[in-house]
Scaffold this motif. Structure first.
Motif, PDB file in Angstrom:
ATOM      1  N   GLU A 169       0.842  -1.195   0.000  1.00 29.43           N
ATOM      2  CA  GLU A 169       0.000   0.000   0.000  1.00 29.43           C
ATOM      3  C   GLU A 169       0.882   1.253   0.000  1.00 29.43           C
ATOM      4  OE1 GLU A 169      -0.639   0.630   4.789  1.00 29.43           O
ATOM      5  OE2 GLU A 169      -1.903  -0.819   3.736  1.00 29.43           O
ATOM      6  N   GLU A 170       0.313   2.366  -0.432  1.00 29.33           N
ATOM      7  CA  GLU A 170       1.073   3.624  -0.390  1.00 29.33           C
ATOM      8  C   GLU A 170       1.147   4.127   1.042  1.00 29.33           C
ATOM      9  OE1 GLU A 170       1.082   8.124  -2.334  1.00 29.33           O
ATOM     10  OE2 GLU A 170      -0.522   6.688  -2.830  1.00 29.33           O
ATOM     11  N   MET A 171       2.343   4.504   1.475  1.00 24.59           N
ATOM     12  CA  MET A 171       2.538   4.888   2.874  1.00 24.59           C
ATOM     13  C   MET A 171       3.016   6.319   3.065  1.00 24.59           C
ATOM     14  SD  MET A 171       4.584   1.542   4.242  1.00 24.59           S
ATOM     15  CE  MET A 171       3.979  -0.115   3.942  1.00 24.59           C
ATOM     16  N   THR A 172       3.736   6.864   2.084  1.00 27.03           N
ATOM     17  CA  THR A 172       4.452   8.126   2.313  1.00 27.03           C
ATOM     18  C   THR A 172       3.864   9.319   1.574  1.00 27.03           C
ATOM     19  OG1 THR A 172       6.001   7.820   0.470  1.00 27.03           O
ATOM     20  CG2 THR A 172       6.568   6.766   2.568  1.00 27.03           C
ATOM     21  N   ALA A 173       2.746   9.154   0.909  1.00 28.46           N
ATOM     22  CA  ALA A 173       2.083  10.257   0.196  1.00 28.46           C
ATOM     23  C   ALA A 173       3.016  10.935  -0.790  1.00 28.46           C
ATOM     24  CB  ALA A 173       1.527  11.268   1.198  1.00 28.46           C
ATOM     25  N   GLY A 174       3.756  10.119  -1.535  1.00 22.35           N
ATOM     26  CA  GLY A 174       4.602  10.665  -2.588  1.00 22.35           C
ATOM     27  C   GLY A 174       5.949  11.181  -2.143  1.00 22.35           C
ATOM     28  N   ALA A 175       6.410  10.788  -0.973  1.00 17.62           N
ATOM     29  CA  ALA A 175       7.687  11.289  -0.449  1.00 17.62           C
ATOM     30  C   ALA A 175       8.862  10.891  -1.340  1.00 17.62           C
ATOM     31  CB  ALA A 175       7.919  10.759   0.966  1.00 17.62           C
ATOM     32  N   THR A 176       9.823  11.821  -1.448  1.00 19.24           N
ATOM     33  CA  THR A 176      11.051  11.548  -2.200  1.00 19.24           C
ATOM     34  C   THR A 176      12.297  11.717  -1.323  1.00 19.24           C
ATOM     35  OG1 THR A 176      11.008  13.848  -2.966  1.00 19.24           O
ATOM     36  CG2 THR A 176      10.110  12.178  -4.458  1.00 19.24           C
ATOM     37  N   HIS A 177      12.086  12.063  -0.046  1.00 22.48           N
ATOM     38  CA  HIS A 177      13.208  12.252   0.883  1.00 22.48           C
ATOM     39  C   HIS A 177      12.828  11.681   2.254  1.00 22.48           C
ATOM     40  CE1 HIS A 177      13.967  15.244  -2.230  1.00 22.48           C
ATOM     41  NE2 HIS A 177      15.222  15.323  -1.810  1.00 22.48           N
ATOM     42  N   TYR A 178      13.843  11.342   3.020  1.00 22.54           N
ATOM     43  CA  TYR A 178      13.616  10.900   4.398  1.00 22.54           C
ATOM     44  C   TYR A 178      14.900  11.076   5.194  1.00 22.54           C
ATOM     45  CZ  TYR A 178      16.095   6.599   3.132  1.00 22.54           C
ATOM     46  OH  TYR A 178      17.042   5.698   2.703  1.00 22.54           O
ATOM     47  N   HIS A 179      14.766  11.096   6.488  1.00 21.63           N
ATOM     48  CA  HIS A 179      15.935  11.087   7.379  1.00 21.63           C
ATOM     49  C   HIS A 179      15.518  10.457   8.694  1.00 21.63           C
ATOM     50  CE1 HIS A 179      14.489  14.357   9.999  1.00 21.63           C
ATOM     51  NE2 HIS A 179      14.116  14.997   8.883  1.00 21.63           N
ATOM     52  N   THR A 180      16.484  10.043   9.485  1.00 25.22           N
ATOM     53  CA  THR A 180      16.161   9.463  10.780  1.00 25.22           C
ATOM     54  C   THR A 180      15.788  10.575  11.757  1.00 25.22           C
ATOM     55  OG1 THR A 180      18.413   9.576  11.657  1.00 25.22           O
ATOM     56  CG2 THR A 180      17.827   7.615  10.361  1.00 25.22           C
ATOM     57  N   SER A 186      19.188  20.429   6.748  1.00 30.93           N
ATOM     58  CA  SER A 186      18.670  21.763   6.413  1.00 30.93           C
ATOM     59  C   SER A 186      17.482  21.705   5.463  1.00 30.93           C
ATOM     60  CB  SER A 186      19.787  22.609   5.806  1.00 30.93           C
ATOM     61  OG  SER A 186      20.300  21.988   4.637  1.00 30.93           O
ATOM     62  N   TRP A 187      17.480  20.727   4.547  1.00 23.90           N
ATOM     63  CA  TRP A 187      16.395  20.674   3.567  1.00 23.90           C
ATOM     64  C   TRP A 187      15.050  20.323   4.201  1.00 23.90           C
ATOM     65  CZ3 TRP A 187      14.279  15.939   3.798  1.00 23.90           C
ATOM     66  CH2 TRP A 187      15.100  14.843   4.098  1.00 23.90           C
ATOM     67  N   SER A 188      15.084  19.739   5.399  1.00 27.93           N
ATOM     68  CA  SER A 188      13.826  19.343   6.041  1.00 27.93           C
ATOM     69  C   SER A 188      12.991  20.559   6.441  1.00 27.93           C
ATOM     70  CB  SER A 188      14.111  18.488   7.273  1.00 27.93           C
ATOM     71  OG  SER A 188      14.768  19.251   8.274  1.00 27.93           O
ATOM     72  N   ARG A 189      13.610  21.748   6.476  1.00 25.87           N
ATOM     73  CA  ARG A 189      12.879  22.961   6.839  1.00 25.87           C
ATOM     74  C   ARG A 189      12.043  23.508   5.679  1.00 25.87           C
ATOM     75  NH1 ARG A 189      18.175  23.811   8.772  1.00 25.87           N
ATOM     76  NH2 ARG A 189      18.347  23.610  11.045  1.00 25.87           N
ATOM     77  N   VAL A 190      12.408  23.115   4.456  1.00 29.41           N
ATOM     78  CA  VAL A 190      11.696  23.653   3.303  1.00 29.41           C
ATOM     79  C   VAL A 190      10.898  22.594   2.538  1.00 29.41           C
ATOM     80  CG1 VAL A 190      13.277  25.579   2.982  1.00 29.41           C
ATOM     81  CG2 VAL A 190      13.750  23.398   1.858  1.00 29.41           C
ATOM     82  N   TYR A 191      11.060  21.343   2.912  1.00 29.93           N
ATOM     83  CA  TYR A 191      10.285  20.276   2.287  1.00 29.93           C
ATOM     84  C   TYR A 191       9.070  19.959   3.152  1.00 29.93           C
ATOM     85  CZ  TYR A 191      14.005  19.267  -1.106  1.00 29.93           C
ATOM     86  OH  TYR A 191      14.916  19.363  -2.120  1.00 29.93           O
ATOM     87  N   LYS A 192       8.054  19.433   2.532  1.00 28.40           N
ATOM     88  CA  LYS A 192       6.811  19.134   3.248  1.00 28.40           C
ATOM     89  C   LYS A 192       6.855  17.740   3.863  1.00 28.40           C
ATOM     90  CE  LYS A 192       1.813  18.745   2.598  1.00 28.40           C
ATOM     91  NZ  LYS A 192       0.697  18.816   1.619  1.00 28.40           N
ATOM     92  N   HIS A 205       9.109  17.176  -2.031  1.00 32.46           N
ATOM     93  CA  HIS A 205       9.574  18.496  -2.404  1.00 32.46           C
ATOM     94  C   HIS A 205       8.408  19.463  -2.492  1.00 32.46           C
ATOM     95  CE1 HIS A 205      11.436  21.694  -4.817  1.00 32.46           C
ATOM     96  NE2 HIS A 205      12.595  21.219  -4.410  1.00 32.46           N
ATOM     97  N   ASN A 206       8.540  20.586  -1.805  1.00 34.19           N
ATOM     98  CA  ASN A 206       7.525  21.625  -1.855  1.00 34.19           C
ATOM     99  C   ASN A 206       8.033  22.718  -2.789  1.00 34.19           C
ATOM    100  OD1 ASN A 206       5.830  23.851  -1.374  1.00 34.19           O
ATOM    101  ND2 ASN A 206       5.420  23.193   0.736  1.00 34.19           N
ATOM    102  N   TYR A 207       7.594  22.698  -4.035  1.00 38.71           N
ATOM    103  CA  TYR A 207       8.128  23.606  -5.041  1.00 38.71           C
ATOM    104  C   TYR A 207       7.953  25.079  -4.652  1.00 38.71           C
ATOM    105  CZ  TYR A 207       8.692  19.553  -8.018  1.00 38.71           C
ATOM    106  OH  TYR A 207       9.087  18.343  -8.522  1.00 38.71           O
ATOM    107  N   ARG A 208       6.786  25.421  -4.143  1.00 42.31           N
ATOM    108  CA  ARG A 208       6.513  26.816  -3.819  1.00 42.31           C
ATOM    109  C   ARG A 208       7.440  27.299  -2.714  1.00 42.31           C
ATOM    110  NH1 ARG A 208       0.474  28.330  -2.354  1.00 42.31           N
ATOM    111  NH2 ARG A 208       0.289  27.779  -4.553  1.00 42.31           N
ATOM    112  N   THR A 209       7.551  26.514  -1.631  1.00 44.08           N
ATOM    113  CA  THR A 209       8.366  26.910  -0.495  1.00 44.08           C
ATOM    114  C   THR A 209       9.840  26.931  -0.850  1.00 44.08           C
ATOM    115  OG1 THR A 209       6.755  25.957   0.996  1.00 44.08           O
ATOM    116  CG2 THR A 209       8.926  26.403   1.901  1.00 44.08           C
ATOM    117  N   ALA A 210      10.299  25.886  -1.581  1.00 42.16           N
ATOM    118  CA  ALA A 210      11.711  25.764  -1.893  1.00 42.16           C
ATOM    119  C   ALA A 210      12.173  26.864  -2.831  1.00 42.16           C
ATOM    120  CB  ALA A 210      11.979  24.406  -2.519  1.00 42.16           C
TER     121      ALA A 210
END
Length: 212
Positions: A169-180, A186-192, A205-210
């Protein structure tokens, strides 16, 4: 006598073409296709089955447990499969089974994104060769990748196989990044943020915010 010869000639001219046509009809019959009734063990219902749409295979039910993985057959596949299994081993073998599927989903999402390479191996090895500039740290940390935990690898290989086959099943709603949860890049502040599964936090990736 002459009349007799003429009569024979006229008779031959009218009869022989008919015989030739009959012979041709006989030849045609010799190459006719076998009719449906003459096909061995083939009845009308069997014939109709040839045109029935194939049934969609039933989707495999995943329980996201080690017990479920142990019940699955040994996983095999091509180079992309091996790349994904290796990535799951070094990136998520200590994660829960659900967490391993989530990491696999992120890698697959990257393949489908225009921002990343278009193959599993391409995504996983992106930046490899540049010390700590790769996308997946284990590929550029200077340490040789050695698989010492055979059972753990067999399990993540089954996760990789199931993820590639699309049974999860889909779990991450389209996520392309992760971290522990232990770090905050730093990128976690601008990604959704899209999900928290196990020890990982997932983002897309949040295109508008980034772009601001």
């Amino acid at each position: 006598m002459r009349r007799y010869i003429v009569a024979v000639a006229i008779l031959a001219a009218t009869v022989l073409p008919s015989l030739s046509y009959a012979e041709r009809r006989g030849e045609d019959r010799s190459v006719e296709l076998v009719t449906r009734n003459e096909l061995p063990t083939q009845n009308f219902r069997d014939y109709l089955k040839l045109f029935k749409p194939r049934k969609t295979p039933e989707k495999l039910e995943v329980s996201y447990t080690k017990g479920w993985l142990d019940q699955q057959p040994k996983a095999t596949g091509d180079e992309d499969f091996r790349c994904l299994a290796e990535a799951l081993y070094f990136e998520a073998r200590g994660e829960s089974v659900r967490g391993q599927f989530a990491v696999a989903e992120v890698i697959k999402n990257r393949v489908e994104s225009d921002r990343f390479p278009d193959s599993l191996c391409g995504v996983i090895k992106q930046g490899t060769g540049k010390r700590y500039q790769c996308q997946f740290t284990y590929t550029c940390d200077g340490h040789k990748e050695v698989i010492n935990e055979k059972r753990a690898y067999e399990r993540v290989a089954k996760v990789a196989r199931a993820a590639i086959d699309g049974v999860a099943e889909e779990m991450t709603a389209g996520a392309t990044h992760y971290h522990t949860k232990a770090v905050r890049p730093s990128w976690s502040r601008v990604y959704k943020e899209t999900a928290r599964i196990g020890v990982h936090i997932f983002y897309k990736h949040n295109y508008r915010t980034a772009s601001n």
